[in-house]
Write an enzyme that holds these catalytic residues in place. Structure first.
Site, PDB file in Angstrom:
ATOM      1  N   ASP A 142      20.888  83.610  58.853  1.00 28.11           N
ATOM      2  CA  ASP A 142      20.306  84.212  57.652  1.00 28.11           C
ATOM      3  C   ASP A 142      21.342  84.985  56.855  1.00 28.11           C
ATOM      4  O   ASP A 142      21.049  85.460  55.754  1.00 28.11           O
ATOM      5  CB  ASP A 142      19.133  85.122  58.012  1.00 28.11           C
ATOM      6  N   ARG A 155      23.364  94.229  44.030  1.00 29.42           N
ATOM      7  CA  ARG A 155      24.280  93.189  44.477  1.00 29.42           C
ATOM      8  C   ARG A 155      24.200  91.970  43.565  1.00 29.42           C
ATOM      9  O   ARG A 155      23.117  91.552  43.155  1.00 29.42           O
ATOM     10  CB  ARG A 155      23.946  92.791  45.922  1.00 29.42           C
ATOM     11  N   LYS A 171      19.228  96.192  46.880  1.00 31.83           N
ATOM     12  CA  LYS A 171      19.227  96.241  48.348  1.00 31.83           C
ATOM     13  C   LYS A 171      18.990  97.681  48.778  1.00 31.83           C
ATOM     14  O   LYS A 171      19.774  98.565  48.435  1.00 31.83           O
ATOM     15  CB  LYS A 171      20.570  95.726  48.885  1.00 31.83           C
ATOM     16  N   ASP A 215      11.589 100.657  57.281  1.00 28.23           N
ATOM     17  CA  ASP A 215      11.298 101.414  56.059  1.00 28.23           C
ATOM     18  C   ASP A 215      11.796 100.736  54.785  1.00 28.23           C
ATOM     19  O   ASP A 215      11.464 101.163  53.683  1.00 28.23           O
ATOM     20  CB  ASP A 215      11.848 102.835  56.153  1.00 28.23           C
ATOM     21  N   ASP A 273      26.213  89.832  52.917  1.00 26.56           N
ATOM     22  CA  ASP A 273      25.672  90.764  53.914  1.00 26.56           C
ATOM     23  C   ASP A 273      26.761  91.452  54.724  1.00 26.56           C
ATOM     24  O   ASP A 273      27.001  91.156  55.883  1.00 26.56           O
ATOM     25  CB  ASP A 273      24.670  90.056  54.831  1.00 26.56           C
TER      26      ASP A 273
END
Length: 481
Positions: free
Chosen positions: A248, A172, A108, A120, A258
């Site tokens: 999501d 992760r 990630k 980016d 997340d």
């Protein structure tokens, strides 16, 4: 042992992702390695300590890896985005851990992908370390979660709202990265075949006990409902606020995923919001059970063609399951609350007993974590508990009702159910600020404290206390994108 990959997502689901490689990191440095997790995954932590900078930055591709960016859509703060996807992450492959569980390994912050939407694709060090810290805290609390295997700095500077920041990559580990939004991506395109293919894959990977179910898609939906209801109940019981419960960010596996603007609540208030981007309080602490149902309804919409050939019958079947969300959540929450309160058995009035305590806590601004922890001391003497309430009259009226319901071993059971140490917001910020200044000591200390949240240890008193008054009442967290 190095990685032994078996990349089922790449093998079984062509068209669900884009093959991609990480951007080159100019000077990667391994900052932290989760040695315990590495061993759990069947990896050699010593080897990773030597070679991890290249692997975990994305510069070196382990043999058998298949880096890819997954496609998904999602409702973000209620608005639907038909194409999101891994805009700054790459799934490099899957391994089977020592317990026989399939686990994703994802980078990630590894750079732009076709899903980056002009961003980016990088991650800053602060958010990477926050996710590392909070994920490990949740794991120690017994809450299903993704976890950090490693954090590396990339040797480059990235620009964010706060200014120029050191770049980093988080590695992760997850049961999978399949989200509600993954189903939405293909459902929004009317691709029923791919929704069906994804459902079959998710059943085989996460719910293999449904292999013989007569109505597999419906049974799958019900299993996800149950897993997510249990997960959100666990969040609520420890005062955790996810902060960005978009579809999501909702994993089909039932893991927390997340960690962006997440935080733990201190003074109990259902309206508590920390996320700087949640301007309307959609994902406030008290709204999380409601958002749970809303998100699951979006999954149901994606699955409708699979539930029944007749659209009306499909809606009826989905609705019948959705109508159980509240009761499922309440069942899990009440079971956890009985443990937190040390209650004997089950009685119909237990929910009211818990809610009356919460009302007193809210009215008096009592700290969530310390109130429940000190209840175990109040089994014998309420003296430790009363200072948490500005006016203890409501508490004093509640205590006799509670004591009448206590189990014989209530104090011990409560100490095992109520953590003393959580990632206090001021301690998290202190650790991240020190890390950005080059001192990882506070981060390591906090990580060690949170690894055993239920055991009181001398010298750690400051880690059990709420933020001091000068920390400010308008604390805000940021996504890091």
């Amino acid at each position: 042992m190095t990685f032994i990959f078996d990349n089922s997502y790449a093998r079984d689901l062509p068209g669900f992702y884009v093959d991609w490689r990480a951007s080159a990191a100019p000077a990667p440095r391994l900052l932290r390695l989760n040695r315990g997790l590495a061993e759990e995954l069947g990896l050699d932590p010593d080897l990773l300590a030597r070679e991890g900078a290249g692997i975990f930055s994305g510069n070196a591709l382990p043999e058998g890896a298949h880096p890819l960016a997954q496609a998904y859509a999602g409702h973000q703060f209620g608005g639907f985005s038909p194409q999101l996807g891994d805009g700054r992450a790459l799934l490099i492959g899957e391994v089977t851990d020592r317990n026989g569980r399939r686990r994703d390994i994802q980078l990630k912050g590894s750079g732009r992908t076709p899903f980056s939407r002009g961003a980016d694709g990088k991650a800053a060090l602060g958010p990477v370390l926050r996710e590392y810290l909070i994920g490990e805290a949740m794991h120690a609390l017994g809450i299903p979660t993704t976890r950090a295997l490693a954090a590396v700095t990339t040797g480059e500077t990235i620009l964010r709202q706060e200014g120029e920041l050191p770049g980093a990559v988080l590695t992760r580990v997850a049961a999978s990265h399949i989200r509600v939004g993954t189903f939405q991506f293909f459902a929004a395109r009317g691709d029923e075949a791919k929704v069906r293919q994804l459902t079959a894959y998710a059943i085989a990977r996460h719910y293999p006990e449904l292999a013989a179910a007569p109505e597999q898609p419906l049974a799958f939906f019900e299993a996800v409902v149950e897993a997510q209801a249990a997960l959100v109940a666990r969040w609520m019981l420890v005062g955790f606020i996810h902060g960005v419960m978009n579809t999501d960010n909702m994993a089909i596996s039932g893991e927390t995923i997340d960690y962006g603007p997440c935080a733990f609540m201190e003074a109990y208030d259902p309206a508590t919001v920390y996320s700087s981007i949640d301007l309307q309080g959609r994902y406030a602490y008290g709204n999380q059970p409601l958002v749970l149902g809303w998100n699951l309804a979006r999954l149901a919409e994606a699955l409708l063609p699979l539930l029944d050939p007749d659209p009306q019958r499909a809606v009826t079947k989905a609705t019948e399951v959705l109508e159980t969300v509240g009761a499922r959540y309440r069942r899990h929450w009440l079971a956890g609350m009985r443990a937190k309160l040390g209650l004997a058995g089950e009685e119909p009035g237990d929910g009211t007993l818990a809610e009356d305590l919460l009302a007193a806590m809210q009215a008096q601004g009592a700290d969530w974590t310390l109130t429940f922890r000190r209840l175990s001391d109040a089994v014998a003497d309420a003296g430790m508990l009363r200072p948490l309430f500005r006016d203890a009259s409501a508490l004093d009226a509640w205590l006799p009702r509670w004591r009448a319901r206590l189990a014989p071993d209530a104090a011990e059971r409560m100490a095992a159910a109520n953590p003393l140490y959580i990632p206090r917001n001021h301690k998290v910020e202190q650790a991240l600020a020190a890390a950005l200044a080059g001192d990882m000591g506070p981060f390591d200390t906090l990580l060690e404290v949170l690894a055993d949240p239920f055991t009181e240890r001398p010298g750690l008193e400051a880690h059990a206390l709420p933020a001091p008054a000068d920390f400010g009442s308008r604390y805000r967290t940021f996504c890091g994108t």
